[in-house]
Motif scaffolding. Structure first.
Motif, PDB file in Angstrom:
ATOM      1  N   GLY A 258     -35.008  -1.822  12.675  1.00 29.48           N
ATOM      2  CA  GLY A 258     -35.218  -0.331  12.778  1.00 29.48           C
ATOM      3  C   GLY A 258     -35.450   0.422  13.997  1.00 29.48           C
ATOM      4  O   GLY A 258     -35.504   1.611  13.958  1.00 29.48           O
ATOM      5  N   ARG A 259     -35.573  -0.297  15.237  1.00 36.53           N
ATOM      6  CA  ARG A 259     -35.926   0.212  16.505  1.00 36.53           C
ATOM      7  C   ARG A 259     -34.643   1.019  16.985  1.00 36.53           C
ATOM      8  O   ARG A 259     -33.449   0.427  16.533  1.00 36.53           O
ATOM      9  CB  ARG A 259     -35.999  -0.847  17.555  1.00 36.53           C
ATOM     10  CG  ARG A 259     -37.519  -1.416  17.174  1.00 36.53           C
ATOM     11  CD  ARG A 259     -37.603  -2.448  18.244  1.00 36.53           C
ATOM     12  NE  ARG A 259     -36.870  -3.371  17.900  1.00 36.53           N
ATOM     13  CZ  ARG A 259     -36.473  -4.720  18.842  1.00 36.53           C
ATOM     14  NH1 ARG A 259     -36.965  -4.392  20.261  1.00 36.53           N
ATOM     15  NH2 ARG A 259     -35.792  -5.650  18.415  1.00 36.53           N
ATOM     16  N   VAL A 260     -34.732   1.912  17.451  1.00 34.96           N
ATOM     17  CA  VAL A 260     -33.880   2.843  17.966  1.00 34.96           C
ATOM     18  C   VAL A 260     -33.648   2.512  19.378  1.00 34.96           C
ATOM     19  O   VAL A 260     -34.506   2.828  20.397  1.00 34.96           O
ATOM     20  CB  VAL A 260     -34.030   4.521  18.151  1.00 34.96           C
ATOM     21  CG1 VAL A 260     -32.975   5.388  18.654  1.00 34.96           C
ATOM     22  CG2 VAL A 260     -34.179   4.928  16.483  1.00 34.96           C
ATOM     23  N   VAL A 261     -32.335   1.969  19.662  1.00 36.15           N
ATOM     24  CA  VAL A 261     -31.884   1.628  21.217  1.00 36.15           C
ATOM     25  C   VAL A 261     -30.819   1.963  21.620  1.00 36.15           C
ATOM     26  O   VAL A 261     -29.764   1.924  20.767  1.00 36.15           O
ATOM     27  CB  VAL A 261     -32.060   0.047  21.401  1.00 36.15           C
ATOM     28  CG1 VAL A 261     -31.559  -0.413  22.698  1.00 36.15           C
ATOM     29  CG2 VAL A 261     -33.487  -0.510  20.723  1.00 36.15           C
ATOM     30  N   GLU A 262     -30.571   2.654  22.805  1.00 32.34           N
ATOM     31  CA  GLU A 262     -29.591   3.330  23.125  1.00 32.34           C
ATOM     32  C   GLU A 262     -28.437   2.127  23.924  1.00 32.34           C
ATOM     33  O   GLU A 262     -28.791   1.122  24.477  1.00 32.34           O
ATOM     34  CB  GLU A 262     -29.518   4.236  24.247  1.00 32.34           C
ATOM     35  CG  GLU A 262     -30.306   5.581  23.810  1.00 32.34           C
ATOM     36  CD  GLU A 262     -29.592   6.251  22.535  1.00 32.34           C
ATOM     37  OE1 GLU A 262     -28.299   6.405  22.800  1.00 32.34           O
ATOM     38  OE2 GLU A 262     -30.204   7.008  21.543  1.00 32.34           O
ATOM     39  N   ASP A 263     -27.028   2.380  23.827  1.00 28.48           N
ATOM     40  CA  ASP A 263     -26.129   1.357  24.466  1.00 28.48           C
ATOM     41  C   ASP A 263     -26.246   1.629  26.010  1.00 28.48           C
ATOM     42  O   ASP A 263     -26.765   2.688  26.436  1.00 28.48           O
ATOM     43  CB  ASP A 263     -24.722   1.906  23.941  1.00 28.48           C
ATOM     44  CG  ASP A 263     -24.458   1.300  22.611  1.00 28.48           C
ATOM     45  OD1 ASP A 263     -25.198   1.021  22.075  1.00 28.48           O
ATOM     46  OD2 ASP A 263     -23.430   1.583  22.226  1.00 28.48           O
ATOM     47  N   ALA A 264     -26.115   0.724  26.849  1.00 31.89           N
ATOM     48  CA  ALA A 264     -26.250   0.735  28.340  1.00 31.89           C
ATOM     49  C   ALA A 264     -25.246  -0.096  28.844  1.00 31.89           C
ATOM     50  O   ALA A 264     -24.675  -1.157  28.492  1.00 31.89           O
ATOM     51  CB  ALA A 264     -27.588   0.538  28.511  1.00 31.89           C
ATOM     52  N   ARG A 265     -25.170   0.088  30.119  1.00 39.09           N
ATOM     53  CA  ARG A 265     -24.281  -0.568  31.124  1.00 39.09           C
ATOM     54  C   ARG A 265     -24.566  -0.389  32.373  1.00 39.09           C
ATOM     55  O   ARG A 265     -25.216   0.718  32.794  1.00 39.09           O
ATOM     56  CB  ARG A 265     -22.680  -0.175  30.898  1.00 39.09           C
ATOM     57  CG  ARG A 265     -22.376   1.307  30.971  1.00 39.09           C
ATOM     58  CD  ARG A 265     -21.046   1.845  30.972  1.00 39.09           C
ATOM     59  NE  ARG A 265     -20.397   1.327  32.205  1.00 39.09           N
ATOM     60  CZ  ARG A 265     -19.115   1.664  32.285  1.00 39.09           C
ATOM     61  NH1 ARG A 265     -18.411   2.074  31.321  1.00 39.09           N
ATOM     62  NH2 ARG A 265     -18.452   1.376  33.579  1.00 39.09           N
ATOM     63  N   SER A 266     -24.893  -1.353  33.236  1.00 42.30           N
ATOM     64  CA  SER A 266     -25.424  -1.436  34.660  1.00 42.30           C
ATOM     65  C   SER A 266     -24.654  -2.507  35.358  1.00 42.30           C
ATOM     66  O   SER A 266     -24.304  -3.688  34.938  1.00 42.30           O
ATOM     67  CB  SER A 266     -26.848  -1.621  34.719  1.00 42.30           C
ATOM     68  OG  SER A 266     -27.311  -2.905  34.025  1.00 42.30           O
ATOM     69  N   GLN A 267     -24.761  -2.309  36.784  1.00 35.53           N
ATOM     70  CA  GLN A 267     -24.469  -3.584  37.675  1.00 35.53           C
ATOM     71  C   GLN A 267     -25.240  -3.499  38.911  1.00 35.53           C
ATOM     72  O   GLN A 267     -25.295  -2.495  39.458  1.00 35.53           O
ATOM     73  CB  GLN A 267     -22.732  -3.074  37.894  1.00 35.53           C
ATOM     74  CG  GLN A 267     -22.360  -4.451  38.910  1.00 35.53           C
ATOM     75  CD  GLN A 267     -20.775  -4.418  39.197  1.00 35.53           C
ATOM     76  OE1 GLN A 267     -20.130  -3.650  38.325  1.00 35.53           O
ATOM     77  NE2 GLN A 267     -20.160  -5.428  39.573  1.00 35.53           N
ATOM     78  N   LEU A 268     -25.644  -4.763  39.337  1.00 39.99           N
ATOM     79  CA  LEU A 268     -26.469  -5.034  40.505  1.00 39.99           C
ATOM     80  C   LEU A 268     -25.601  -6.048  41.247  1.00 39.99           C
ATOM     81  O   LEU A 268     -25.549  -7.120  40.938  1.00 39.99           O
ATOM     82  CB  LEU A 268     -27.742  -5.259  40.112  1.00 39.99           C
ATOM     83  CG  LEU A 268     -28.762  -5.508  41.396  1.00 39.99           C
ATOM     84  CD1 LEU A 268     -28.902  -4.336  42.288  1.00 39.99           C
ATOM     85  CD2 LEU A 268     -30.099  -6.057  40.938  1.00 39.99           C
ATOM     86  N   GLY A 269     -24.965  -5.788  42.408  1.00 37.06           N
ATOM     87  CA  GLY A 269     -24.132  -6.787  42.815  1.00 37.06           C
ATOM     88  C   GLY A 269     -22.960  -7.287  42.129  1.00 37.06           C
ATOM     89  O   GLY A 269     -22.271  -6.365  41.234  1.00 37.06           O
ATOM     90  N   PRO A 270     -22.857  -8.556  41.886  1.00 33.38           N
ATOM     91  CA  PRO A 270     -21.923  -9.213  41.033  1.00 33.38           C
ATOM     92  C   PRO A 270     -22.435  -9.077  39.485  1.00 33.38           C
ATOM     93  O   PRO A 270     -21.544  -9.447  38.772  1.00 33.38           O
ATOM     94  CB  PRO A 270     -21.859 -10.570  41.663  1.00 33.38           C
ATOM     95  CG  PRO A 270     -23.331 -11.067  42.137  1.00 33.38           C
ATOM     96  CD  PRO A 270     -23.900  -9.627  42.545  1.00 33.38           C
ATOM     97  N   THR A 271     -23.746  -8.747  39.391  1.00 31.76           N
ATOM     98  CA  THR A 271     -24.292  -8.966  38.047  1.00 31.76           C
ATOM     99  C   THR A 271     -24.106  -7.738  37.231  1.00 31.76           C
ATOM    100  O   THR A 271     -24.671  -6.689  37.751  1.00 31.76           O
ATOM    101  CB  THR A 271     -25.741  -9.711  37.993  1.00 31.76           C
ATOM    102  OG1 THR A 271     -25.915 -10.784  38.888  1.00 31.76           O
ATOM    103  CG2 THR A 271     -26.237  -9.851  36.683  1.00 31.76           C
ATOM    104  N   VAL A 272     -23.656  -7.977  35.941  1.00 29.06           N
ATOM    105  CA  VAL A 272     -23.399  -6.856  35.223  1.00 29.06           C
ATOM    106  C   VAL A 272     -24.231  -7.066  33.736  1.00 29.06           C
ATOM    107  O   VAL A 272     -24.532  -8.459  33.514  1.00 29.06           O
ATOM    108  CB  VAL A 272     -21.856  -6.631  34.707  1.00 29.06           C
ATOM    109  CG1 VAL A 272     -21.056  -6.077  35.903  1.00 29.06           C
ATOM    110  CG2 VAL A 272     -21.562  -7.716  33.839  1.00 29.06           C
ATOM    111  N   ALA A 273     -24.550  -6.089  33.203  1.00 26.73           N
ATOM    112  CA  ALA A 273     -25.329  -5.906  31.741  1.00 26.73           C
ATOM    113  C   ALA A 273     -24.673  -4.820  30.950  1.00 26.73           C
ATOM    114  O   ALA A 273     -24.858  -3.881  31.461  1.00 26.73           O
ATOM    115  CB  ALA A 273     -26.634  -5.880  32.247  1.00 26.73           C
ATOM    116  N   VAL A 274     -24.079  -5.261  29.876  1.00 23.41           N
ATOM    117  CA  VAL A 274     -23.828  -4.569  28.900  1.00 23.41           C
ATOM    118  C   VAL A 274     -24.438  -4.583  27.588  1.00 23.41           C
ATOM    119  O   VAL A 274     -24.474  -5.542  27.023  1.00 23.41           O
ATOM    120  CB  VAL A 274     -22.132  -4.474  28.851  1.00 23.41           C
ATOM    121  CG1 VAL A 274     -21.670  -3.587  27.468  1.00 23.41           C
ATOM    122  CG2 VAL A 274     -21.538  -4.130  29.998  1.00 23.41           C
ATOM    123  N   SER A 275     -25.100  -3.524  26.848  1.00 26.08           N
ATOM    124  CA  SER A 275     -25.703  -3.654  25.644  1.00 26.08           C
ATOM    125  C   SER A 275     -25.217  -2.504  24.739  1.00 26.08           C
ATOM    126  O   SER A 275     -24.819  -1.336  25.266  1.00 26.08           O
ATOM    127  CB  SER A 275     -27.127  -3.339  25.926  1.00 26.08           C
ATOM    128  OG  SER A 275     -27.998  -4.207  26.620  1.00 26.08           O
TER     129      SER A 275
END
Length: 315
Positions: A258-275
């Motif tokens: 039930g939690r409200v969480v937004e999609d996200a994307r980020s990159q720091l150097g070679p490391t990416v994070a996509v939610s």
């Protein structure tokens, strides 16, 4: 020696090199971490930020590998690992090195790498006053980065490692400033009093068929599948790790309840994070892909995750 842009590799790859030499170098690199004790200092660069670290790496008689890392500039940060598992940490250093970023030697699947990378010896260099062989691994597709490795002639240890994107831009640098291949003293392996013990709740084996990916980059296979239970959370998080023998990424699947969480994307150097939020018959789940892969590839992986019986992933 500066980074070699990937668009210049065409000429370099034409150098006549016996395949057996490449095989030997990769084999020595894969074995170095498990067989060679050493100590020294290295520089780590990511996203334009530099840090200096001391490392003590000790291979015990029974094969156990103990490693202590200490950041030498800025806030004091430390991590002690045994066979790759963190035993105690201070500060955020554990986050920086948990996926091997500050130590690039990995369990390489040597026989498979040539399927996904063009691998060539391109010259010689001198790092930390030690002669090295320069090995380049250029990706054959857009789903992984290129590597330039300067391997110690004597031990096979990586004295310098550059991670490069498709335009030859530097994403990450690891480089020894000083290396001593003698066995570290026992007292050097002892953490400081500020190194806090790491405590994890046990990870269960993932129930077969719980999750699948409808698409994976060519060459990437599932290497780890677990259900992790954080000490402060009631709901388990499914953890999947995929690798091609060199590059790797992780997928986390967390029930949102039930939690409200937004999609996200980020990159720091070679490391990416996509939610991204995903709907399932059991409720919404947050899918997060983290790894040293291009952002577009991580986004496609996140979109491909499905709940249910595995099917053959398309390539």
């Amino acid at each position: 020696m500066r980074a070699i842009p990937l668009y210049l590799l065409g000429g370099l790859l034409a150098l006549p090199v016996q395949a057996s030499e490449v095989q030997d170098l990769l084999g020595r690199l894969a074995a170095a971490e498990r067989q060679q004790s050493f100590q020294g200092t290295f520089i780590y660069e990511r996203n334009g930020s530099f840090s200096t670290h001391a490392v003590w790496h000790r291979v015990e008689e029974g094969g156990e590998v103990r490693e202590r890392l200490l950041q030498l500039d800025g806030p004091a940060q430390e991590v002690l690992k045994v066979d790759g598992q963190a035993q105690c940490v201070t500060g955020a250093l554990a986050d920086q090195v948990s996926e091997g970023q500050a130590w690039p030697a990995r369990q390489l699947a040597v026989e498979q790498l040539s399927n996904w990378y063009d691998i060539r010896v391109v010259g010689q260099s001198r790092i930390a006053n030690r002669p090295a062989v320069v090995l380049v691994l250029a990706p054959k597709d857009q789903h992984r980065y290129g590597f330039e490795l300067h391997l110690d002639r004597e031990t096979g240890l990586p004295l310098k490692s550059l991670l490069l994107n498709e335009r030859g831009q530097l994403l990450e640098r690891f480089q020894f400033a000083q290396l001593d291949t003698s066995v570290p003293a026992e007292n050097a392996m002892q953490p400081s009093s500020s190194c806090r013990p790491v405590r994890f709740r046990a990870a269960d084996s993932m129930a077969e068929g719980t999750w699948r990916s409808d698409w994976l980059p060519p060459g990437f296979t599932l290497t780890t599948a677990q259900v992790r239970r954080a000490p402060s959370a009631d709901d388990p998080v499914t953890y999947l790790m995929y690798g091609d023998g060199l590059a790797r990424f992780s997928v986390f699947l967390e029930p949102l309840k039930g939690r409200v969480v937004e999609d996200a994307r980020s990159q720091l150097g070679p490391t990416v994070a996509v939610s991204r939020r995903m709907s399932t018959d059991s409720g919404d789940v947050m899918v997060t892909v983290v790894g040293e892969i291009p952002l577009g590839t991580a986004e496609r992986i996140a979109l491909s995750m499905r709940a249910g019986v595995p099917e053959q992933a398309s390539q």
